[in-house]
Design a protein around this motif. Structure first.
Motif, PDB file in Angstrom:
ATOM      1  N   GLN A 126      48.981  39.502  45.429  1.00 38.59           N
ATOM      2  CA  GLN A 126      50.308  39.131  45.931  1.00 38.59           C
ATOM      3  C   GLN A 126      51.244  38.770  44.783  1.00 38.59           C
ATOM      4  O   GLN A 126      50.793  38.335  43.723  1.00 38.59           O
ATOM      5  CB  GLN A 126      50.200  37.902  46.855  1.00 38.59           C
ATOM      6  N   VAL A 127      52.524  38.929  45.028  1.00 37.75           N
ATOM      7  CA  VAL A 127      53.543  38.383  44.132  1.00 37.75           C
ATOM      8  C   VAL A 127      54.290  37.309  44.908  1.00 37.75           C
ATOM      9  O   VAL A 127      54.725  37.540  46.043  1.00 37.75           O
ATOM     10  CB  VAL A 127      54.518  39.478  43.637  1.00 37.75           C
TER      11      VAL A 127
ATOM     12  N   PHE B  63      51.981  35.952  39.868  1.00 35.90           N
ATOM     13  CA  PHE B  63      50.969  36.788  40.489  1.00 35.90           C
ATOM     14  C   PHE B  63      49.867  35.897  41.064  1.00 35.90           C
ATOM     15  O   PHE B  63      49.424  34.934  40.422  1.00 35.90           O
ATOM     16  CB  PHE B  63      50.367  37.747  39.452  1.00 35.90           C
ATOM     17  N   SER B  64      49.425  36.231  42.284  1.00 37.29           N
ATOM     18  CA  SER B  64      48.383  35.478  42.973  1.00 37.29           C
ATOM     19  C   SER B  64      47.341  36.448  43.513  1.00 37.29           C
ATOM     20  O   SER B  64      47.681  37.570  43.895  1.00 37.29           O
ATOM     21  CB  SER B  64      49.026  34.711  44.136  1.00 37.29           C
ATOM     22  N   MET B  65      46.108  36.020  43.528  1.00 34.25           N
ATOM     23  CA  MET B  65      45.059  36.854  44.115  1.00 34.25           C
ATOM     24  C   MET B  65      44.162  36.002  44.998  1.00 34.25           C
ATOM     25  O   MET B  65      43.728  34.916  44.603  1.00 34.25           O
ATOM     26  CB  MET B  65      44.216  37.495  43.010  1.00 34.25           C
TER      27      MET B  65
ATOM     28  N   ALA C  26      55.397  40.587  47.711  1.00 31.80           N
ATOM     29  CA  ALA C  26      54.554  41.790  47.700  1.00 31.80           C
ATOM     30  C   ALA C  26      53.138  41.349  48.037  1.00 31.80           C
ATOM     31  O   ALA C  26      52.727  40.241  47.673  1.00 31.80           O
ATOM     32  CB  ALA C  26      54.573  42.466  46.333  1.00 31.80           C
ATOM     33  N   SER C  27      52.400  42.221  48.740  1.00 29.19           N
ATOM     34  CA  SER C  27      51.036  41.872  49.140  1.00 29.19           C
ATOM     35  C   SER C  27      50.279  43.147  49.494  1.00 29.19           C
ATOM     36  O   SER C  27      50.802  44.003  50.203  1.00 29.19           O
ATOM     37  CB  SER C  27      51.085  40.951  50.363  1.00 29.19           C
ATOM     38  N   LYS C  28      49.072  43.283  48.988  1.00 23.87           N
ATOM     39  CA  LYS C  28      48.221  44.401  49.421  1.00 23.87           C
ATOM     40  C   LYS C  28      46.756  44.052  49.190  1.00 23.87           C
ATOM     41  O   LYS C  28      46.416  43.212  48.355  1.00 23.87           O
ATOM     42  CB  LYS C  28      48.593  45.698  48.706  1.00 23.87           C
ATOM     43  N   ARG C  29      45.913  44.724  49.969  1.00 25.27           N
ATOM     44  CA  ARG C  29      44.481  44.498  49.879  1.00 25.27           C
ATOM     45  C   ARG C  29      43.895  45.544  48.937  1.00 25.27           C
ATOM     46  O   ARG C  29      44.182  46.737  49.071  1.00 25.27           O
ATOM     47  CB  ARG C  29      43.908  44.633  51.294  1.00 25.27           C
ATOM     48  N   VAL C  30      43.081  45.078  47.991  1.00 25.38           N
ATOM     49  CA  VAL C  30      42.523  45.957  46.954  1.00 25.38           C
ATOM     50  C   VAL C  30      41.047  45.624  46.771  1.00 25.38           C
ATOM     51  O   VAL C  30      40.701  44.452  46.555  1.00 25.38           O
ATOM     52  CB  VAL C  30      43.224  45.714  45.592  1.00 25.38           C
TER      53      VAL C  30
END
Ligand code: RTP
Ligand code: MG
Length: 140
Positions: free
Chosen positions: A75-76, A7-9, A36-40
């Motif tokens: 992100q993964v 897991f990465s941020m 996987a990737s998304k903005r949170v």
């Protein structure tokens, strides 16, 4: 060597400076695939839950403030030895100690605003991926 996921941020200090692409490029150049990737923009409760392991540390309040100050990109990453490889590309927690060519050497502002997070072990990688993503969101 087995294929791993980690897991990465990309932290708010980096999204604020439009560094999402440059940071992601460094991860990809190291052989890590973004599956996987998304903005949170995380809530206080989400930040406190994610960093619960640090709740007794003196910097916990500052950490939660910093992580909720703006959007993050979660992100993964997948690849050979992904957990350790990501930690190497990130560089040391304190940018003053980070090696040349690492993300934190190039982009981090301070120990608190150090641009990226990465899981530190297989158990935390699994927990952190599950904290932000459901299985169908991971596309290898
Ligand atoms: P991360 O979890 O974000 O990937 O970073 P890390 O493993 O290199 O560092 P860790 O010890 O897990 O600390 C988590 C984050 O807390 C902030 N921190 N601030 N003010 C301070 O003394 C201090 N120490 C740590 C950093 O943003 C660190 O990444
Ligand atoms: Mg850590």
């Amino acid at each position: 060597m087995a294929i791993e996921r980690t897991f990465s941020m990309i932290k708010p200090d980096a999204t604020r400076r439009n560094l999402t692409g440059k940071i992601t490029a460094k991860l990809e150049e190291a052989g890590l695939r973004v599956v996987a990737s998304k903005r949170v923009w995380m809530s206080r409760a989400q930040a406190e839950g994610f960093y619960a392991v640090h709740k007794e540390r003196p910097f916990f309040g500052e950490l939660v403030e910093t992580m909720t100050a703006g959007p993050t990109v979660v992100q993964v990453l997948e690849g050979e030895n992904a957990i350790l490889k990501n930690r190497e590309v990130m560089g040391a927690t304190n940018p003053a100690n980070a090696a040349e060519g690492t993300i934190r050497k190039e982009f981090a502002v301070s120990i608190g605003e150090n641009s990226v997070h990465g899981s530190d072990a297989p158990e935390t990688a699994a927990q952190e991926i599950a904290y932000w993503f459901s299985g169908v969101e991971l596309v290898g």
